[in-house]
Design an enzyme around this catalytic site. Structure first.
Site, short mmCIF file in Angstrom:
data_model
loop_
_atom_site.label_atom_id
_atom_site.label_comp_id
_atom_site.label_asym_id
_atom_site.label_seq_id
_atom_site.Cartn_x
_atom_site.Cartn_y
_atom_site.Cartn_z
N GLY A 108 97.27 55.12 -39.71
CA GLY A 108 96.75 56.46 -39.43
C GLY A 108 96.38 57.21 -40.69
N GLU A 131 98.14 47.79 -38.46
CA GLU A 131 98.65 47.89 -37.08
C GLU A 131 98.87 46.53 -36.42
OE1 GLU A 131 96.40 51.81 -37.75
OE2 GLU A 131 96.18 49.69 -38.33
#
Length: 257
Positions: A108, A131
Site C-alpha cells: 500500500g 502482496e
C-alpha cells in the site's frame, strides 16, 4: 493522548503532510487513509496552497497496509465498508502531489506513492508490491498503476515475485522522477514543489488533468481534452499576464485567476 497519525504544516505555497506511525513503519490503516484524504481535500480547497508534498520518515514512507487490521476481513465487509473509497478521494485531488520517499514504500505504501503525481526518492528508498507473499495481490491500484508506469513485463515480474527494487532501478524504469542523497531529500523535494508552485495554478491543474487523461483515453480523445483545456486557459488572467510578461521581458505574477 495518542500521537497524531499525520503531521501537517504549510511552507509558503506548499502543503506538507508527514505520515506518523513510526512504530509500525507508517503502515496504512483505514483511519490514517481517511484522515489523509480529509487533509488533502482541505488543501485542495485552500487557494494559498498550490502543491502538496507527502512524506514519511527516514526508515519508511509506508511499509504497507496494516495487515492486522485486514487479516480477518470478509469480502462482504470490504464492500460494506467501501474499503477503497478514501483512496478514490485521494485520486481525485486536483492539485499536484509529490511523494518524497525514503526507506520502504511497499504494498500500500508503493500504491500511495503511485497515487501521487511525482516521486522524489532518496538513495535508501525501496519500492515493491509484496502482496503475493501474503496470498493476495495489490488492491489499491498496484497492478494498474505499476503496469502503466513501467510496462507489462517488468510489472508482471515485480507483482508475481514480490521482490523489492532499489531507488535507482525505479528511476531507470520511469517510476521515480529523481534519486537524491538521503540528506538532500527534503531540500530537493521542496525545491521541485516550490518551482511548480511558482507556475500559474489553473494551468498547473489542467496540465495535471491532461497528463492523467493520456493514461486512460485514446489519442484522439486525449487530444480533444488537451485542446479544450488549452482554449479554456485563454479566459484566465494568468494567461494574459504570462504572455504580457514574456513580451515585456519580465517575471510574471500569477494569481490563479
Amino acid at each position: 493522548m495518542s500521537e497524531p497519525l499525520l503531521l501537517v504544516e504549510r511552507r509558503e505555497a506548499v502543503g506538507l503532510i508527514r505520515l506518523n506511525r513510526p512504530r509500525v513503519l507508517n503502515a496504512l490503516n483505514t483511519t490514517l487513509v481517511r484522515e489523509l484524504a480529509d487533509v488533502m481535500e482541505e488543501m485542495d480547497r485552500d487557494d494559498e496552497i498550490r502543491v502538496i508534498v507527502l512524506t514519511g520518515n527516514e526508515k519508511a514512507f509506508a511499509a504497507g497496509a496494516d495487515i492486522q487490521e485486514m487479516a480477518e476481513t470478509t469480502p462482504v465487509q470490504f464492500v460494506v465498508k467501501q474499503f477503497f473509497a478514501d483512496w478514490e478521494r485521494i485520486r481525485r485531488i486536483a492539485k499536484p502531489i509529490i511523494a518524497s520517499v525514503s526507506g520502504y514504500a511497499l504494498g500500500g505504501g508503493n500504491e500511495l506513492a503511485m497515487c501521487c503525481d511525482m516521486i522524489v526518492a532518496s538513495e535508501t528508498a525501496r519500492f515493491g508490491q509484496p502482496e503475493i507473499n501474503l496470498g493476495v495481490i495489490p488492491g489499491a491500484g498496484g497492478t494498474q498503476r505499476l503496469t502503466k508506469a513501467v510496462g507489462k513485463m517488468k510489472a508482471m515480474e515485480l507483482i508475481l515475485t514480490g521482490r523489492m527494487m532499489s531507488a535507482q532501478e525505479a528511476f531507470e524504469l520511469g517510476l521515480v522522477n529523481r534519486v537524491v542523497p538521503q540528506d538532500k531529500l527534503e531540500e530537493e523535494t521542496m525545491a521541485l514543489a516550490g518551482e511548480i508552485a511558482s507556475k500559474p495554478p489553473i494551468a498547473v491543474r489542467l496540465g495535471k488533468q491532461a497528463v492523467l487523461k493520456a493514461l486512460d483515453l485514446t489519442l484522439e480523445h486525449g487530444l480533444h481534452f488537451e485542446q479544450n483545456a488549452f482554449f479554456m486557459l485563454f479566459s484566465s488572467e494568468d494567461q494574459r499576464e504570462g504572455m504580457k510578461a514574456f513580451v515585456e521581458k519580465r517575471k510574471p505574477e500569477f494569481k490563479g485567476k
